[in-house]
Scaffold this motif. Structure first.
Motif, short mmCIF file in Angstrom:
data_model
loop_
_atom_site.label_atom_id
_atom_site.label_comp_id
_atom_site.label_asym_id
_atom_site.label_seq_id
_atom_site.Cartn_x
_atom_site.Cartn_y
_atom_site.Cartn_z
N GLU A 1 0.87 -1.18 0.00
CA GLU A 1 0.00 0.00 0.00
C GLU A 1 0.90 1.23 0.00
OE1 GLU A 1 -3.49 2.30 2.51
OE2 GLU A 1 -2.99 0.23 3.04
N ILE A 2 0.72 2.08 -0.98
CA ILE A 2 1.55 3.27 -1.11
C ILE A 2 1.21 4.26 0.01
CG2 ILE A 2 2.24 5.17 -2.62
CD1 ILE A 2 2.96 2.29 -3.67
N ALA B 1 15.06 -0.64 -14.23
CA ALA B 1 13.60 -0.65 -14.28
C ALA B 1 13.09 0.16 -15.45
CB ALA B 1 13.02 -0.09 -12.98
N LYS B 2 11.92 -0.25 -15.93
CA LYS B 2 11.18 0.48 -16.97
C LYS B 2 9.88 0.92 -16.31
CE LYS B 2 8.79 -0.11 -21.31
NZ LYS B 2 8.32 -1.09 -22.30
N PHE B 3 9.67 2.23 -16.25
CA PHE B 3 8.50 2.81 -15.60
C PHE B 3 7.46 3.16 -16.66
CE2 PHE B 3 12.22 3.59 -13.06
CZ PHE B 3 11.81 3.33 -11.76
N SER B 4 6.27 2.56 -16.54
CA SER B 4 5.22 2.77 -17.53
C SER B 4 4.04 3.56 -17.01
CB SER B 4 4.70 1.42 -18.05
OG SER B 4 5.74 0.66 -18.57
N ARG B 5 3.82 3.51 -15.70
CA ARG B 5 2.63 4.13 -15.13
C ARG B 5 2.91 4.52 -13.68
NH1 ARG B 5 -3.12 1.12 -13.89
NH2 ARG B 5 -4.02 2.98 -13.02
N PRO B 6 2.52 5.72 -13.25
CA PRO B 6 2.79 6.12 -11.86
C PRO B 6 1.85 5.45 -10.86
CG PRO B 6 1.56 7.84 -12.96
CD PRO B 6 1.86 6.79 -14.00
N SER B 7 2.29 5.43 -9.61
CA SER B 7 1.46 5.00 -8.49
C SER B 7 1.39 6.16 -7.51
CB SER B 7 2.05 3.77 -7.80
OG SER B 7 2.10 2.69 -8.70
N GLY C 1 -2.09 5.85 -1.38
CA GLY C 1 -3.33 5.10 -1.23
C GLY C 1 -3.51 3.95 -2.19
N ASP C 2 -2.76 3.94 -3.30
CA ASP C 2 -2.84 2.81 -4.23
C ASP C 2 -2.32 1.56 -3.54
OD1 ASP C 2 -3.67 4.57 -6.20
OD2 ASP C 2 -1.82 4.47 -7.37
N VAL C 3 -2.92 0.44 -3.87
CA VAL C 3 -2.41 -0.86 -3.42
C VAL C 3 -1.91 -1.55 -4.67
CG1 VAL C 3 -2.96 -3.08 -2.36
CG2 VAL C 3 -4.02 -0.98 -1.48
N ASN D 1 -0.51 -2.05 -11.04
CA ASN D 1 -1.38 -1.09 -10.38
C ASN D 1 -2.73 -1.17 -11.10
OD1 ASN D 1 -2.70 1.09 -9.23
ND2 ASN D 1 -0.88 2.40 -9.26
N GLU D 2 -3.77 -1.54 -10.34
CA GLU D 2 -5.10 -1.76 -10.89
C GLU D 2 -5.07 -2.75 -12.06
OE1 GLU D 2 -6.85 2.07 -11.74
OE2 GLU D 2 -7.01 2.55 -9.60
N GLY D 3 -4.25 -3.80 -11.91
CA GLY D 3 -4.18 -4.86 -12.90
C GLY D 3 -3.33 -4.56 -14.11
N GLU D 4 -2.80 -3.35 -14.21
CA GLU D 4 -1.97 -2.98 -15.37
C GLU D 4 -0.50 -2.93 -14.95
OE1 GLU D 4 -3.13 0.51 -17.53
OE2 GLU D 4 -5.27 0.08 -17.27
N ILE D 5 0.37 -3.32 -15.86
CA ILE D 5 1.80 -3.25 -15.57
C ILE D 5 2.21 -1.79 -15.44
CG2 ILE D 5 4.12 -3.67 -16.47
CD1 ILE D 5 3.01 -6.19 -17.82
#
Length: 138
Positions: free
Chosen positions: A9-10, A65-71, A74-76, A99-103
């Motif tokens: 949990e962020i 690392a390859k970063f595709s989407r931020p978190s 409150g995100d889990v 994050n929410e099922g997406e890489i």
């Protein structure tokens, strides 16, 4: 090869002023995920498997690392960690953070199985990965 999944949990303190996870914190998450991966494989807590095998630890010698989407706070997120290769004294780990099922991130590590040099206790040296560890991770 062996794999394990962890949830994180962020927290507010993980984030930068833009409200997204400050990227070095991901590497802390991945370090914890590697410890959880090995703890699951060995069926004991990290402090116990370090003592059991008489090693100093498993320092990282390469990462990326390859970063595709931020978190955000409150995100889990879910981190799937898996052993990718086993060398004589090193092993590879791949982490996929969802994050929410997406890489959101794909990362890799190279770790080394190390102990104290019997001739100089201040020095650490790589050690062959024991057969029982190899079997648990393979």
């Amino acid at each position: 090869m062996f794999s394990n999944t962890s949830e994180v949990e962020i927290q507010f303190g993980d984030c930068d002023p833009a409200g997204i996870v400050y990227y070095p914190n991901y590497f802390r998450f991945f370090d914890n995920a590697t410890a959880a991966l090995l703890s699951a494989a060995f069926k004991m807590h990290k402090r116990h498997w370090i003592a059991h095998h008489g090693i100093v630890g498993i320092p990282m010698v390469d990462t990326g690392a390859k970063f595709s989407r931020p978190s955000r706070f409150g995100d889990v997120v879910e981190i799937r960690s898996e052993i990718t290769d086993l060398g004589r004294s090193s092993f590879g780990v791949r982490h996929t953070l969802f994050n929410e099922g997406e890489i959101a991130i794909e990362a890799h590590e190279k770790r080394v199985w190390v102990g104290r040099d019997p001739q100089d206790s201040e020095k650490i040296i790589s050690l062959p990965i024991p057969d029982d560890v190899r079997a648990a991770l393979g």
